[in-house]
Design a protein around this motif. Structure first.
Motif, PDB file in Angstrom:
ATOM      1  N   ASN A 138      -0.440   5.015   9.403  1.00 18.19           N
ATOM      2  CA  ASN A 138       0.036   6.318   9.108  1.00 18.19           C
ATOM      3  C   ASN A 138      -1.327   7.334   9.136  1.00 18.19           C
ATOM      4  O   ASN A 138      -1.376   8.272   8.741  1.00 18.19           O
ATOM      5  CB  ASN A 138       0.105   6.251   7.473  1.00 18.19           C
ATOM      6  CG  ASN A 138       1.695   5.615   7.206  1.00 18.19           C
ATOM      7  OD1 ASN A 138       2.587   6.414   7.427  1.00 18.19           O
ATOM      8  ND2 ASN A 138       1.792   4.426   6.824  1.00 18.19           N
ATOM      9  N   ILE A 157      -4.370   7.221   8.442  1.00 19.97           N
ATOM     10  CA  ILE A 157      -5.221   7.575   7.272  1.00 19.97           C
ATOM     11  C   ILE A 157      -6.737   6.620   7.508  1.00 19.97           C
ATOM     12  O   ILE A 157      -6.627   5.460   7.899  1.00 19.97           O
ATOM     13  CB  ILE A 157      -4.614   6.961   6.008  1.00 19.97           C
ATOM     14  CG1 ILE A 157      -3.310   7.804   5.762  1.00 19.97           C
ATOM     15  CG2 ILE A 157      -5.420   6.837   4.676  1.00 19.97           C
ATOM     16  CD1 ILE A 157      -2.547   7.430   4.569  1.00 19.97           C
ATOM     17  N   SER A 169     -10.359   5.116   6.791  1.00 16.94           N
ATOM     18  CA  SER A 169     -10.741   4.024   5.698  1.00 16.94           C
ATOM     19  C   SER A 169     -11.690   4.854   4.569  1.00 16.94           C
ATOM     20  O   SER A 169     -11.896   4.426   3.730  1.00 16.94           O
ATOM     21  CB  SER A 169     -11.749   3.185   6.574  1.00 16.94           C
ATOM     22  OG  SER A 169     -12.884   3.804   7.008  1.00 16.94           O
ATOM     23  N   ILE A 182      -0.229   5.389  -0.038  1.00 18.61           N
ATOM     24  CA  ILE A 182      -0.122   6.106   1.296  1.00 18.61           C
ATOM     25  C   ILE A 182       0.655   7.486   1.000  1.00 18.61           C
ATOM     26  O   ILE A 182       0.274   8.594   1.233  1.00 18.61           O
ATOM     27  CB  ILE A 182       0.576   5.308   2.299  1.00 18.61           C
ATOM     28  CG1 ILE A 182      -0.056   4.210   2.964  1.00 18.61           C
ATOM     29  CG2 ILE A 182       1.164   6.356   3.401  1.00 18.61           C
ATOM     30  CD1 ILE A 182       0.573   3.270   3.565  1.00 18.61           C
ATOM     31  N   GLY A 220       0.897  -1.229   0.043  1.00 17.81           N
ATOM     32  CA  GLY A 220      -0.140   0.232   0.015  1.00 17.81           C
ATOM     33  C   GLY A 220       0.582   1.362   0.055  1.00 17.81           C
ATOM     34  O   GLY A 220       0.204   2.587   0.101  1.00 17.81           O
ATOM     35  N   CYS A 267     -10.744   7.449   2.998  1.00 19.89           N
ATOM     36  CA  CYS A 267      -9.703   7.991   2.117  1.00 19.89           C
ATOM     37  C   CYS A 267      -9.190   6.938   1.050  1.00 19.89           C
ATOM     38  O   CYS A 267      -8.758   7.161   0.240  1.00 19.89           O
ATOM     39  CB  CYS A 267      -8.891   8.503   2.628  1.00 19.89           C
ATOM     40  SG  CYS A 267      -8.803   9.925   3.755  1.00 19.89           S
ATOM     41  N   TYR A 268      -9.492   5.686   1.451  1.00 21.17           N
ATOM     42  CA  TYR A 268      -9.237   4.656   0.278  1.00 21.17           C
ATOM     43  C   TYR A 268     -10.131   3.463   0.342  1.00 21.17           C
ATOM     44  O   TYR A 268     -10.866   2.908   1.093  1.00 21.17           O
ATOM     45  CB  TYR A 268      -7.785   4.171   0.805  1.00 21.17           C
ATOM     46  CG  TYR A 268      -7.650   3.506   1.927  1.00 21.17           C
ATOM     47  CD1 TYR A 268      -7.739   2.031   1.909  1.00 21.17           C
ATOM     48  CD2 TYR A 268      -7.641   3.957   3.455  1.00 21.17           C
ATOM     49  CE1 TYR A 268      -7.982   1.060   3.334  1.00 21.17           C
ATOM     50  CE2 TYR A 268      -7.675   3.215   4.392  1.00 21.17           C
ATOM     51  CZ  TYR A 268      -7.682   2.153   4.345  1.00 21.17           C
ATOM     52  OH  TYR A 268      -7.865   1.127   5.544  1.00 21.17           O
ATOM     53  N   THR A 301      -2.359  -3.823   3.418  1.00 23.01           N
ATOM     54  CA  THR A 301      -2.779  -2.198   3.330  1.00 23.01           C
ATOM     55  C   THR A 301      -3.616  -1.560   4.108  1.00 23.01           C
ATOM     56  O   THR A 301      -2.934  -0.671   4.713  1.00 23.01           O
ATOM     57  CB  THR A 301      -3.321  -2.176   1.768  1.00 23.01           C
ATOM     58  OG1 THR A 301      -2.304  -2.792   0.973  1.00 23.01           O
ATOM     59  CG2 THR A 301      -3.528  -0.838   1.357  1.00 23.01           C
ATOM     60  N   PRO A 302      -4.705  -2.037   4.709  1.00 23.85           N
ATOM     61  CA  PRO A 302      -5.473  -1.419   5.721  1.00 23.85           C
ATOM     62  C   PRO A 302      -4.484  -1.429   6.921  1.00 23.85           C
ATOM     63  O   PRO A 302      -4.513  -0.220   7.560  1.00 23.85           O
ATOM     64  CB  PRO A 302      -6.486  -2.253   5.831  1.00 23.85           C
ATOM     65  CG  PRO A 302      -6.687  -2.957   4.533  1.00 23.85           C
ATOM     66  CD  PRO A 302      -5.335  -3.303   4.100  1.00 23.85           C
ATOM     67  N   ASN A 313      -1.245  -0.783   7.107  1.00 24.85           N
ATOM     68  CA  ASN A 313      -0.230   0.065   7.012  1.00 24.85           C
ATOM     69  C   ASN A 313      -0.674   1.821   6.916  1.00 24.85           C
ATOM     70  O   ASN A 313      -0.427   2.802   7.405  1.00 24.85           O
ATOM     71  CB  ASN A 313       0.529   0.071   5.684  1.00 24.85           C
ATOM     72  CG  ASN A 313       1.736  -1.017   5.977  1.00 24.85           C
ATOM     73  OD1 ASN A 313       2.352  -0.948   6.922  1.00 24.85           O
ATOM     74  ND2 ASN A 313       1.823  -2.153   4.856  1.00 24.85           N
ATOM     75  N   MET A 314      -2.185   1.638   6.327  1.00 23.25           N
ATOM     76  CA  MET A 314      -2.907   2.982   6.185  1.00 23.25           C
ATOM     77  C   MET A 314      -3.151   3.390   7.782  1.00 23.25           C
ATOM     78  O   MET A 314      -2.949   4.555   7.890  1.00 23.25           O
ATOM     79  CB  MET A 314      -4.286   2.706   5.511  1.00 23.25           C
ATOM     80  CG  MET A 314      -4.268   2.382   3.992  1.00 23.25           C
ATOM     81  SD  MET A 314      -3.701   4.236   3.232  1.00 23.25           S
ATOM     82  CE  MET A 314      -3.650   3.573   1.591  1.00 23.25           C
ATOM     83  N   GLU A 315      -3.745   2.484   8.500  1.00 23.77           N
ATOM     84  CA  GLU A 315      -4.008   2.968   9.928  1.00 23.77           C
ATOM     85  C   GLU A 315      -2.594   3.289  10.710  1.00 23.77           C
ATOM     86  O   GLU A 315      -2.615   4.389  11.385  1.00 23.77           O
ATOM     87  CB  GLU A 315      -4.810   1.503  10.545  1.00 23.77           C
ATOM     88  CG  GLU A 315      -4.958   2.044  11.931  1.00 23.77           C
ATOM     89  CD  GLU A 315      -5.753   0.710  12.806  1.00 23.77           C
ATOM     90  OE1 GLU A 315      -5.873   0.874  13.965  1.00 23.77           O
ATOM     91  OE2 GLU A 315      -5.852  -0.378  12.039  1.00 23.77           O
TER      92      GLU A 315
END
Length: 318
Positions: free
Chosen positions: A219, A221, A223, A189, A185, A225-226, A212-213, A215-217
Motif C-alpha cells: 500500500n 506505506i 517504514s 493500513i 495489518g 509510519c509504523y 503486516t510489513p 501489506n504496508m509495502e
C-alpha cells in the motif's frame, strides 16, 4: 508445511452459532460452505454482474478451519469436538460431524483467493492483491490492497468491518494509534490511509508480524509510519511499559471478549486524556460485560454498534 483442514457438517441455521463458538476459541479463519442464495448486498460486494446458478439450498452447511500439525492442533480439534457435543444439548446443529484432511501451506493460502473478493465500506475499497479493476469507481476515497496470507484479516468479517467504520469516523490527521492484535495489518493500513501519522501494531503470532510489513509495502506505506511488535501487552512487562508510555490518541482492539476484559485496563493507561478506544470482536450477548469493564476503568461510552452476531463499543477516556 502441512496443515490439517477441519470440516464440520452442520445446518445453515446453526452457522452463526458454531462460528461464534469457534471464534471464542480463537479460531478466526473460518470457511463457510452452503447453498443459501446471495442477497443483493452480497452480489454488489462481489463486483460481478452475472452469478453462476447455485445448487438448491438443502439446509446443509460446512464450516472449515485449519490447524498446524502437532499436539496443539490435535488438542484444539478435541476441544471443538467437545464443544459441538455440548451444543447438541440445547441447539439443533445437525450432524455436527468432524472430518479432517491435509493440505500444503501454499494450497491453503491459494484457497482463500476463491472466497476473498474486493468490496467497499463506505468510501473505502478493500481489494485482494490478485484482483484489479474498480479502483477508479466513483465515490472511492481510499483503496487498501491486502493479502491475508497466513495472517487473518481481510476486512470482510463483521468484526473487522465494525472496527474499520470506527476508524473512518474517529481517526484524524496526525493521530498516533495503537492496534492490538494486528493480524494482516489491515486496521493500521486503514488508519494511515485516513490520515493517522503513525501506527504501532502488536500481535502474538509471528505470521502477523511477517505479513503486516508486506501489506504496508503493498500500500506504499513507508517504514517510518509504523512499527510492528511481537508479544502480549497484558503479560509482558517490557512491552506493556513501552506502549503505556506512548500516549496514543486512539487504540483499536478487534479481539474476543475473553481477551478484551483483561486488556482494557491496560489500554486506558496507553491513551491520552480524551483518547478513543475502539473495540470489536464482541458477541452481542457479551456487550454488557465489555461495557461494564470499559466504564469501570475510566471510559465514557460513545456508541455501541452491531452487525450480524457481533458488536463494537467505542469509548473515550475521561
Amino acid at each position: 508445511m502441512e496443515w490439517k483442514k477441519v470440516r464440520i457438517k452442520t445446518k445453515t441455521t446453526a452457522e452463526d452459532l458454531i462460528s461464534g463458538v469457534l471464534y471464542e476459541m480463537g479460531i478466526t479463519g473460518i470457511e463457510v460452505e452452503d447453498n443459501i442464495p446471495l442477497s443483493e448486498e452480497d452480489k454488489k460486494a462481489m463486483y460481478i454482474d452475472i452469478l453462476p446458478e447455485g445448487k438448491t439450498d438443502d439446509g446443509t452447511a460446512f464450516l472449515s478451519f485449519y490447524v498446524e500439525e502437532g499436539n496443539e492442533g490435535e488438542e484444539l480439534i478435541e476441544n471443538v469436538y467437545q464443544e459441538l457435543n455440548r451444543l447438541k444439548d440445547f441447539a439443533d446443529i445437525g450432524e455436527g460431524k468432524i472430518e479432517t484432511s491435509y493440505t500444503k501451506e501454499e494450497d491453503w493460502i491459494n484457497n482463500w483467493k476463491e472466497f476473498f473478493h474486493q468490496f467497499r465500506i463506505e468510501d473505502l475499497l478493500i481489494t485482494p492483491s490478485w484482483e484489479t479493476g474498480k479502483k477508479e469507481e466513483a465515490g472511492i476515497g481510499h483503496v487498501v490492497e491486502i493479502d491475508p496470507g497466513t495472517a487473518f484479516g481481510t476486512g470482510k468479517h463483521e468484526t473487522t468491518t465494525l472496527a474499520i467504520k470506527g476508524i473512518q469516523k474517529y481517526v484524524k490527521e496526525s493521530m498516533k494509534i495503537l492496534d492490538v492484535g494486528c493480524g494482516s495489518g489491515i486496521l493500521g493500513i486503514v488508519a494511515l490511509k485516513y490520515g493517522a501519522a503513525h501506527v504501532t501494531m502488536t500481535d502474538l503470532d509471528e505470521k502477523a508480524i511477517e505479513a503486516t510489513p508486506v501489506n504496508m509495502e503493498r500500500n506504499h506505506i513507508t517504514s517510518d509510519c509504523y512499527e510492528v511488535l511481537l508479544g502480549d501487552i497484558i503479560e509482558e512487562e517490557i512491552l506493556n511499559e513501552r506502549v503505556r508510555n506512548e500516549g496514543f490518541d486512539l487504540v483499536t482492539a478487534n479481539i474476543i471478549t475473553e481477551v478484551l476484559l483483561p486488556l482494557t485496563p491496560v489500554i486506558v493507561s496507553t491513551l491520552k486524556r480524551g483518547g478513543i478506544y475502539i473495540t470489536s470482536g464482541i458477541l452481542i450477548e457479551k456487550i454488557p460485560l465489555i461495557k461494564k469493564k470499559i466504564e469501570e476503568v475510566g471510559f465514557e461510552i460513545l456508541e455501541i454498534n452491531e452487525m450480524g452476531e457481533w458488536a463494537s463499543i467505542v469509548g473515550r477516556k475521561k
